[in-house]
Each structure stands twice: as C-alpha cells, then as structure tokens.
Motif scaffolding. Structure first.
Motif, PDB file in Angstrom:
ATOM      1  N   GLN A   1       0.784  -1.172  -0.016  1.00  0.00           N
ATOM      2  CA  GLN A   1      -0.026  -0.250  -0.176  1.00  0.00           C
ATOM      3  C   GLN A   1       0.976   1.247   0.072  1.00  0.00           C
ATOM      4  O   GLN A   1       0.384   2.260  -0.833  1.00  0.00           O
ATOM      5  N   VAL A   2       1.940   1.281   0.663  1.00  0.00           N
ATOM      6  CA  VAL A   2       2.961   2.343   0.608  1.00  0.00           C
ATOM      7  C   VAL A   2       3.522   2.690  -0.766  1.00  0.00           C
ATOM      8  O   VAL A   2       3.485   3.660  -1.337  1.00  0.00           O
ATOM      9  N   MET A   3       3.677   1.614  -1.270  1.00  0.00           N
ATOM     10  CA  MET A   3       4.320   1.664  -2.888  1.00  0.00           C
ATOM     11  C   MET A   3       3.526   2.262  -3.457  1.00  0.00           C
ATOM     12  O   MET A   3       3.618   3.028  -4.564  1.00  0.00           O
ATOM     13  N   ARG A   4       2.142   1.820  -3.333  1.00  0.00           N
ATOM     14  CA  ARG A   4       1.081   2.250  -4.407  1.00  0.00           C
ATOM     15  C   ARG A   4       0.715   3.623  -4.134  1.00  0.00           C
ATOM     16  O   ARG A   4       0.638   4.412  -5.158  1.00  0.00           O
ATOM     17  N   MET A   5       0.781   4.224  -2.718  1.00  0.00           N
ATOM     18  CA  MET A   5       0.620   5.566  -2.649  1.00  0.00           C
ATOM     19  C   MET A   5       1.736   6.508  -3.158  1.00  0.00           C
ATOM     20  O   MET A   5       1.526   7.596  -3.413  1.00  0.00           O
ATOM     21  N   VAL A   6       3.056   5.727  -2.933  1.00  0.00           N
ATOM     22  CA  VAL A   6       4.316   6.505  -3.618  1.00  0.00           C
ATOM     23  C   VAL A   6       3.898   6.674  -4.892  1.00  0.00           C
ATOM     24  O   VAL A   6       4.204   7.708  -5.476  1.00  0.00           O
ATOM     25  N   ALA A   7       3.512   5.659  -5.747  1.00  0.00           N
ATOM     26  CA  ALA A   7       3.483   5.658  -7.214  1.00  0.00           C
ATOM     27  C   ALA A   7       2.307   6.771  -7.566  1.00  0.00           C
ATOM     28  O   ALA A   7       2.447   7.480  -8.587  1.00  0.00           O
ATOM     29  N   ILE A   8       1.141   6.779  -6.668  1.00  0.00           N
ATOM     30  CA  ILE A   8       0.154   7.739  -7.016  1.00  0.00           C
ATOM     31  C   ILE A   8       0.555   9.284  -6.938  1.00  0.00           C
ATOM     32  O   ILE A   8       0.298  10.163  -7.450  1.00  0.00           O
ATOM     33  N   ASN A   9       1.279   9.515  -5.782  1.00  0.00           N
ATOM     34  CA  ASN A   9       1.692  11.071  -5.144  1.00  0.00           C
ATOM     35  C   ASN A   9       2.846  11.471  -5.782  1.00  0.00           C
ATOM     36  O   ASN A   9       3.015  12.752  -5.702  1.00  0.00           O
ATOM     37  N   TRP A  10       4.251  10.762  -6.135  1.00  0.00           N
ATOM     38  CA  TRP A  10       5.216  11.074  -6.660  1.00  0.00           C
ATOM     39  C   TRP A  10       5.070  11.384  -7.999  1.00  0.00           C
ATOM     40  O   TRP A  10       5.685  10.757  -8.720  1.00  0.00           O
ATOM     41  N   VAL A  11       4.392  12.552  -8.225  1.00  0.00           N
ATOM     42  CA  VAL A  11       3.886  12.749  -9.825  1.00  0.00           C
ATOM     43  C   VAL A  11       5.192  12.969 -10.463  1.00  0.00           C
ATOM     44  O   VAL A  11       5.322  12.710 -11.839  1.00  0.00           O
ATOM     45  N   ASP A  12       6.216  14.016  -9.890  1.00  0.00           N
ATOM     46  CA  ASP A  12       7.204  14.314 -10.711  1.00  0.00           C
ATOM     47  C   ASP A  12       8.073  13.066 -11.240  1.00  0.00           C
ATOM     48  O   ASP A  12       8.717  13.182 -12.131  1.00  0.00           O
ATOM     49  N   LEU A  13       8.013  11.896 -10.291  1.00  0.00           N
ATOM     50  CA  LEU A  13       8.801  10.725 -11.121  1.00  0.00           C
ATOM     51  C   LEU A  13       7.933   9.722 -11.747  1.00  0.00           C
ATOM     52  O   LEU A  13       8.383   9.140 -12.872  1.00  0.00           O
ATOM     53  N   THR A  14       6.768   9.600 -11.272  1.00  0.00           N
ATOM     54  CA  THR A  14       5.981   8.290 -11.850  1.00  0.00           C
ATOM     55  C   THR A  14       4.793   8.869 -12.638  1.00  0.00           C
ATOM     56  O   THR A  14       4.085   7.916 -13.350  1.00  0.00           O
ATOM     57  N   GLU A  15       4.462   9.976 -12.853  1.00  0.00           N
ATOM     58  CA  GLU A  15       3.497  10.509 -13.642  1.00  0.00           C
ATOM     59  C   GLU A  15       2.253  10.438 -12.743  1.00  0.00           C
ATOM     60  O   GLU A  15       1.032  10.796 -13.232  1.00  0.00           O
ATOM     61  N   GLY A  16       2.170   9.833 -11.547  1.00  0.00           N
ATOM     62  CA  GLY A  16       1.046   9.354 -10.709  1.00  0.00           C
ATOM     63  C   GLY A  16      -0.145   8.859 -11.653  1.00  0.00           C
ATOM     64  O   GLY A  16       0.081   7.683 -12.496  1.00  0.00           O
ATOM     65  N   PRO A  17      -1.571   9.004 -11.565  1.00  0.00           N
ATOM     66  CA  PRO A  17      -2.427   8.498 -12.181  1.00  0.00           C
ATOM     67  C   PRO A  17      -2.479   8.503 -13.906  1.00  0.00           C
ATOM     68  O   PRO A  17      -2.882   7.904 -14.550  1.00  0.00           O
ATOM     69  N   MET A  18      -1.866   9.678 -14.173  1.00  0.00           N
ATOM     70  CA  MET A  18      -1.542   9.821 -15.675  1.00  0.00           C
ATOM     71  C   MET A  18      -0.805   8.609 -16.438  1.00  0.00           C
ATOM     72  O   MET A  18      -0.905   8.482 -17.480  1.00  0.00           O
ATOM     73  N   ALA A  19      -0.003   7.756 -15.663  1.00  0.00           N
ATOM     74  CA  ALA A  19       0.790   6.931 -16.071  1.00  0.00           C
ATOM     75  C   ALA A  19       1.892   7.111 -16.771  1.00  0.00           C
ATOM     76  O   ALA A  19       2.028   8.180 -17.574  1.00  0.00           O
ATOM     77  N   LEU A  20       2.703   6.207 -16.738  1.00  0.00           N
ATOM     78  CA  LEU A  20       4.230   6.128 -17.628  1.00  0.00           C
ATOM     79  C   LEU A  20       3.872   5.560 -18.997  1.00  0.00           C
ATOM     80  O   LEU A  20       3.402   4.331 -19.009  1.00  0.00           O
ATOM     81  N   ASN A  21       3.904   6.094 -20.139  1.00  0.00           N
ATOM     82  CA  ASN A  21       3.448   5.216 -21.201  1.00  0.00           C
ATOM     83  C   ASN A  21       4.810   5.614 -22.414  1.00  0.00           C
ATOM     84  O   ASN A  21       5.764   6.010 -21.956  1.00  0.00           O
TER      85      ASN A  21
END
Length: 350
Positions: A135-155
C-alpha cells in the motif's frame, strides 16, 4: 523414477508450448497466453514463499510493481527532484535489458528489506508488513507525480529487444512477446526447481513442517527465509518488468491487491509446494475468463469461476497437481504388481 518422469513432463510441456504459435498462430490467443504467462511467473515466485516456506505474502504485488516501475523509468530516463539537491538528478535512458536487470535487483533488495524487518517476528506480522509495504508503494506511485506521472501513467515504454545478424529487433509482435515470456517463465521455473532440490530447499521444507525441530538441528531459519524472500521478490520483479515492456504503459494500478489475490489463487488451486502447481493453476484460471468471454454474461462468468474454485478445493484440497500425482502413484505400483503373463511353453518333440 519420479524425478525422470518430472523431467520428461517438463521438457514435453516446454516443447508443446514452444510449438503452440506454429499450430495456433491466432494473435488474440497468443496475447492472452502472454498475459497469463506473466502472472504465472509472479505465481512461481509467490509459491517459493507460500508453498515451500509456509509464509503468506499478501503484499507480493509490491515486488511486481517495483520491477515494473524500475524497468520503465530506467528505460525512459527521468529527472529526480530531491529537497537537498539544488539541481534535479537527471538519469539518461538506459538500454532496455540493463533496465530489466536493474528491476530484478531493485525488487530483490526490497525483498531483503522486508525479510530483515518482518522475519524477526514472522507469522501474522509478516502478512501485515507485506500488505502495508504494498500500500505504501502504491501511494508513492500515485503521489510522486514528478517521478511516476501518478495516475496519468508512464507510457511509450520501450519494448525489449533481441540482437540478430540484421541488427536489433524490437519484441513487439504477439509471437515474439509470447516466446520472450515463455523463456523467462522457463528460467524462473528452473531457478526455483534448483533451489528446491538443493540444501536450501530441504531446509525450507524442514522449517515449514516443524520450525522448532529445524532450529534444534542447527538450521538458520531466519537466514534461509530471507534468501527465499530475496529470490521470490527478484522473480516477481522480473514479471513486473515483463509487464511494463509488453503492455508499454503502467500506472499505480500495478500495485492493486487483486493481483496478489490472482497469484494466490493460481498457487493454491494448482497445488502449493509443487513446482508445477502455479503453472497449472495459472493456465486454468488465467485462460478461463477469456474462454468464457462472449459465451456467457460477465456476472455468470464470475459465478462459474467461483464454483469451479470451490469444487477444486473441495475434492482436491491439496490442489490439482498433488491430486494428479497421487493418482499416478497409485496406478504405477498397481501396474508393477500385476502378474506377468506366462510365457508360451512349447512341448518338446517326442
């Protein structure tokens, strides 16, 4: 004799799967098999913990997601913004196979960290720690937008490549993707099989059955559990990297709890603690929804899915592979004990 039988079945199965695209080149079927194969690799990794050490990891999808994001980010390149850095740390895109190998290492390191934290207390604590970590990793992926693009996804994630005399070839076709996943799944199976048949595997089975007795004979339980977690996490990371480079777009949903549930179902239905269990369970419950699609309504599909699970667990509580193996063992002695037909006796000429 059983070892030779297992080896023959393994080689025959790999050969059959390798010939499948020749016999049935339908791209849709190959796409389904490829998707199923990725989760079979993840289920093989989970089986190493759940089946051979007896440790239930309900956050195993965390290692899958770490592998996916690590490989995707390294192959795309990224800028890392940290408070103590005056300028962002720019990471240039890496070759896809370097990114793939880095994903395996990153997931393995995460497995080492979880093992060091959780296995000092074990039991329910390990389950809780793994769930929280996912769950922590999921929250990091959602909120660290500068790195993971968040909900917008890496494409636009690059596809994995293969060197040929004509140059590099992108593995983007359904057939090439299928063979790539088949190779990785075969390697994952062989790695786990080598561990299980080694001293490490015997130690894992020993403390799964009786930890107190295993400790009394000098087995370092925590040490072996951490090794098993590292290997399981690394294989799950490889599955996640495969997912990223074949789907070529990822978002925080790769950390969904449902993915872990899918892996657990594959392991338990196929037969936990057996090498072939995750493969059989994965093929059955990975292909079933696709086989039913277009035949029955979606809600009826889930009913059939649930009823089949209940039937299998009721009549085969140890899973499909142990039930079939038990039947074979009962039949083989029966054939060996069957009286041989008397040889035809020729009367001597008078």
């Amino acid at each position: 004799m059983m070892r030779k039988l297992h080896a023959s079945l393994f080689l025959g199965s790999v050969l059959l799967l390798a010939l499948l695209p020749v016999a049935m080149p339908d791209p849709y079927l190959l796409s389904i098999l490829a998707s199923t194969g990725i989760f079979i690799v993840a289920a093989i990794s989970l089986n190493l913990l759940l089946g051979f050490t007896g440790q239930l990891s309900l956050g195993h999808v965390a290692f899958f997601g770490i592998g996916a994001y690590t490989s995707a980010l390294l192959s795309l390149g990224f800028d890392l913004h940290l408070p103590w850095l005056q300028q962002p740390w720019v990471v240039q895109p890496k070759p896809v196979w370097v990114a793939f190998a880095s994903a395996i290492v990153a997931a393995g390191l995460a497995g080492w960290l979880i093992g060091k934290l959780a296995f000092k207390v074990r039991g329910a604590y390990f389950v809780i720690v793994t769930i929280c970590f996912a769950q922590v990793m999921r929250m990091v992926a959602i909120n660290w937008v500068d790195l993971t693009e968040g909900p917008m996804a890496l494409n636009s994630i690059p596809a994995l490549t293969l060197w040929t005399p004509d140059g590099l070839v992108n593995l983007v076709s359904k057939k090439s993707t299928y063979y790539l996943i088949l190779v990785v799944a075969t390697l994952a199976y062989l790695v786990v099989a080598a561990m299980v048949h080694s001293r490490l595997g015997r130690a894992m089975v020993a403390f799964r059955e009786n930890e107190t007795l295993a400790r009394s004979v000098g087995i370092k339980v925590t040490h072996y559990l951490i090794i098993a977690t590292i290997v399981a996490a690394a294989i799950a990371g490889a599955a996640g990297a495969l997912y990223a480079h074949t789907v070529r777009i990822i978002d925080p949903d790769v950390f969904m709890f449902m993915f872990t549930v899918t892996m657990i179902i594959m392991v338990i239905i196929g037969g936990k603690g057996t090498l072939a269990g995750p493969v059989v369970g994965g093929l059955l419950f990975g292909m079933l929804p696709e086989l039913l699609r277009g035949t029955v309504a979606p809600e009826v599909q889930w009913i059939i899915y649930g009823v089949l699970m209940i039937v299998v667990l009721t009549f085969m509580p140890q899973g499909i592979v142990p039930a079939v193996a038990s039947l074979v063992r009962r039949l083989l002695p029966a054939r060996a004990a069957a009286p041989a037909k008397p040889a035809v006796q020729h009367k001597e000429a008078v």
